[in-house]
Design a protein around this motif. Structure first.
Motif, PDB file in Angstrom:
ATOM      1  N   PHE A 150     -13.215   4.348   1.658  1.00 34.11           N
ATOM      2  CA  PHE A 150     -12.384   4.713   0.518  1.00 34.11           C
ATOM      3  C   PHE A 150     -13.233   4.739  -0.749  1.00 34.11           C
ATOM      4  O   PHE A 150     -14.313   4.145  -0.808  1.00 34.11           O
ATOM      5  CB  PHE A 150     -11.236   3.719   0.353  1.00 34.11           C
ATOM      6  N   GLY A 210      -8.007  -3.112  -1.816  1.00 34.55           N
ATOM      7  CA  GLY A 210      -8.640  -1.922  -1.257  1.00 34.55           C
ATOM      8  C   GLY A 210     -10.027  -2.209  -0.715  1.00 34.55           C
ATOM      9  O   GLY A 210     -10.407  -1.732   0.357  1.00 34.55           O
ATOM     10  N   LEU A 237       0.852  -1.188   0.000  1.00 36.01           N
ATOM     11  CA  LEU A 237       0.000   0.000   0.000  1.00 36.01           C
ATOM     12  C   LEU A 237       0.885   1.234   0.000  1.00 36.01           C
ATOM     13  O   LEU A 237       1.711   1.416   0.892  1.00 36.01           O
ATOM     14  CB  LEU A 237      -0.899  -0.005   1.231  1.00 36.01           C
ATOM     15  N   MET A 244      -3.991   7.023  -2.961  1.00 38.64           N
ATOM     16  CA  MET A 244      -3.263   5.787  -2.648  1.00 38.64           C
ATOM     17  C   MET A 244      -3.574   4.701  -3.667  1.00 38.64           C
ATOM     18  O   MET A 244      -4.474   4.844  -4.497  1.00 38.64           O
ATOM     19  CB  MET A 244      -3.652   5.292  -1.262  1.00 38.64           C
ATOM     20  N   MET A 245      -2.833   3.601  -3.581  1.00 40.13           N
ATOM     21  CA  MET A 245      -3.126   2.396  -4.344  1.00 40.13           C
ATOM     22  C   MET A 245      -2.311   1.236  -3.783  1.00 40.13           C
ATOM     23  O   MET A 245      -1.321   1.446  -3.061  1.00 40.13           O
ATOM     24  CB  MET A 245      -2.824   2.569  -5.831  1.00 40.13           C
ATOM     25  N   VAL A 292      -1.182   8.626  -8.471  1.00 40.36           N
ATOM     26  CA  VAL A 292      -0.843   8.672  -7.040  1.00 40.36           C
ATOM     27  C   VAL A 292       0.316   9.643  -6.840  1.00 40.36           C
ATOM     28  O   VAL A 292       0.288  10.499  -5.942  1.00 40.36           O
ATOM     29  CB  VAL A 292      -0.476   7.277  -6.496  1.00 40.36           C
ATOM     30  N   SER A 339      -6.686   1.344  -9.241  1.00 38.31           N
ATOM     31  CA  SER A 339      -6.389  -0.076  -9.475  1.00 38.31           C
ATOM     32  C   SER A 339      -6.239  -0.315 -10.966  1.00 38.31           C
ATOM     33  O   SER A 339      -6.484   0.586 -11.785  1.00 38.31           O
ATOM     34  CB  SER A 339      -7.505  -0.956  -8.926  1.00 38.31           C
ATOM     35  N   VAL A 361       0.993   5.650  -0.680  1.00 41.55           N
ATOM     36  CA  VAL A 361       0.166   6.866  -0.677  1.00 41.55           C
ATOM     37  C   VAL A 361       0.959   8.021  -1.274  1.00 41.55           C
ATOM     38  O   VAL A 361       2.192   7.990  -1.349  1.00 41.55           O
ATOM     39  CB  VAL A 361      -0.286   7.242   0.763  1.00 41.55           C
ATOM     40  N   HIS A 420     -13.077   3.928  -4.903  1.00 48.46           N
ATOM     41  CA  HIS A 420     -12.287   3.236  -5.921  1.00 48.46           C
ATOM     42  C   HIS A 420     -12.375   3.926  -7.278  1.00 48.46           C
ATOM     43  O   HIS A 420     -13.450   4.347  -7.711  1.00 48.46           O
ATOM     44  CB  HIS A 420     -12.793   1.790  -6.055  1.00 48.46           C
ATOM     45  N   TYR A 464      -8.595   5.670  -4.284  1.00 50.75           N
ATOM     46  CA  TYR A 464      -7.505   4.733  -4.571  1.00 50.75           C
ATOM     47  C   TYR A 464      -7.704   4.149  -5.963  1.00 50.75           C
ATOM     48  O   TYR A 464      -8.831   3.939  -6.416  1.00 50.75           O
ATOM     49  CB  TYR A 464      -7.405   3.633  -3.515  1.00 50.75           C
ATOM     50  N   LEU A 522      -4.830  10.783  -7.099  1.00 55.71           N
ATOM     51  CA  LEU A 522      -5.239   9.701  -6.213  1.00 55.71           C
ATOM     52  C   LEU A 522      -4.497   9.812  -4.893  1.00 55.71           C
ATOM     53  O   LEU A 522      -3.337  10.250  -4.857  1.00 55.71           O
ATOM     54  CB  LEU A 522      -4.930   8.326  -6.833  1.00 55.71           C
TER      55      LEU A 522
END
Length: 338
Positions: free
Chosen positions: A196, A185, A145, A218-219, A211, A174, A147, A198, A172, A216
């Motif tokens: 969160f 997530g 993870l 996070m991921m 990110v 993907s 950020v 998506h 987050y 974004l």
């Protein structure tokens, strides 16, 4: 012209000896014929197609092409990679279910296809647990993870608190709906109640770019891929998804260490064949795969890419698939694709 008595006796003796020889020959071939009947279809074919359910150039394809030559050497045959992309690997798996169970067509199965797709794809035309034969585990990998550097959090607990304070505003990314990093997530949401949001992309690379850029928050990404950005200081790593710390990021804690009990997930690849394969053929392919994964040059190349070699019998692969499928069923509630 009449034969003499001695000629008749000689002919009779020759016939008798010929009969005895034929009988002996027939009895000698009986075991071989019996073995052939009992092991029909157990021989390794002269050409094996390794079906990959994703496009050429991606991580699944890359791993398959890395292992294909070594697998061919271990099997004593030629192994060629054939891409059948679509539906997050399901089209490739479906093609294998329709193939003859003779070992000429096997599937380089990625864990999302085996464990996530059955939980979210309405149009999935086969059941991996029923319609594929587990042959051998291959390798495993871990997600991490990360950020954006400007996000005011330093650990998972702070991230969860921040998301609760900003519901629906912590995005987050993907590689797409149902991808393993999407489900990581979703699982974190289910386990913590953190709200969160998506955002699916068409791959990990554009999500990671956003990110870093701040679009974004996070991921989750494969350790081997994300490590470059982490070491360069372009993103901040909070936790890895495995039960144990990862050797490539030894300073990064696990999710469990970070206060999320039982969060232990990761991706993997395994070999599968069509249903109803001959057990002797399954055993032969499994043994060859074990020999391949015991080679130091193979394990080093896998390690350099962030993978861990994973040897085991077909039952181990089946158990892992079943356990992960049940785990992702919880995270997949409310998520469906066509």
């Amino acid at each position: 012209m009449k034969k003499t008595q001695s000629q008749n006796l000689e002919s009779t003796g020759l016939l008798r000896r010929r009969s005895l020889l034929l009988a002996a020959g027939a009895s000698a071939t009986l075991p071989a014929l019996s073995w052939a009947a009992g092991n029909a279809g157990a021989a390794i074919p002269p050409l094996v197609k390794l079906i990959v359910g994703y496009s050429a150039g991606g991580p699944v394809d890359g791993a398959a092409r890395l292992l294909a030559p070594a697998l061919g050497e271990a099997l004593g045959t030629q192994v060629i990679v054939e891409n059948r992309p679509g539906a997050s690997g399901s089209l490739g798996g479906e093609a294998v279910t329709r193939a003859a169970p003779d070992g000429a067509t096997i599937y380089f199965g990625a864990s999302p296809t085996i464990t996530i797709n059955p939980n979210i794809q309405r149009a999935m035309t086969f059941d991996p647990a029923r319609d594929l034969t587990p042959l051998a585990p291959l390798l495993a990998y871990t997600n991490v993870l990360v950020v954006n550097n400007d996000l005011p959090v330093r650990n998972v607990k702070e991230l969860i608190a921040y998301a609760r304070a900003h519901p629906g505003k912590v995005f987050y990314g993907s590689a797409g709906v149902g991808a393993s990093n999407h489900m990581c997530g979703a699982l974190l949401e289910k386990m913590t109640g953190a709200p969160f949001a998506h955002v699916p992309y068409k791959g990990n690379a554009p999500a990671m770019a956003d990110v870093m850029g701040g679009t974004l928050a996070m991921m989750f990404d494969i350790v081997a891929t994300a490590r470059t950005y982490i070491v360069a200081g372009k993103v901040r790593a909070l936790a890895v998804t495995s039960r144990e710390r990862n050797r490539m990021l030894p300073e990064v804690p696990t999710m469990i260490e970070s206060g999320v009990p039982d969060y232990d997930v990761g991706g993997w690849y395994g070999l599968y064949g069509p249903a109803k394969m001959n057990p002797a053929l399954v055993t032969a392919i499994n043994a060859a795969t074990g020999r391949m994964l015991a080679r130091e040059d193979v394990t080093k190349r896998l390690s350099d890419l962030g993978y861990d070699a994973w040897s085991g019998d077909p039952a181990a692969l089946a158990r892992k698939g079943q356990a992960d499928r049940q785990l992702w069923a919880m995270a997949a509630k409310g998520i469906q694709t066509e």
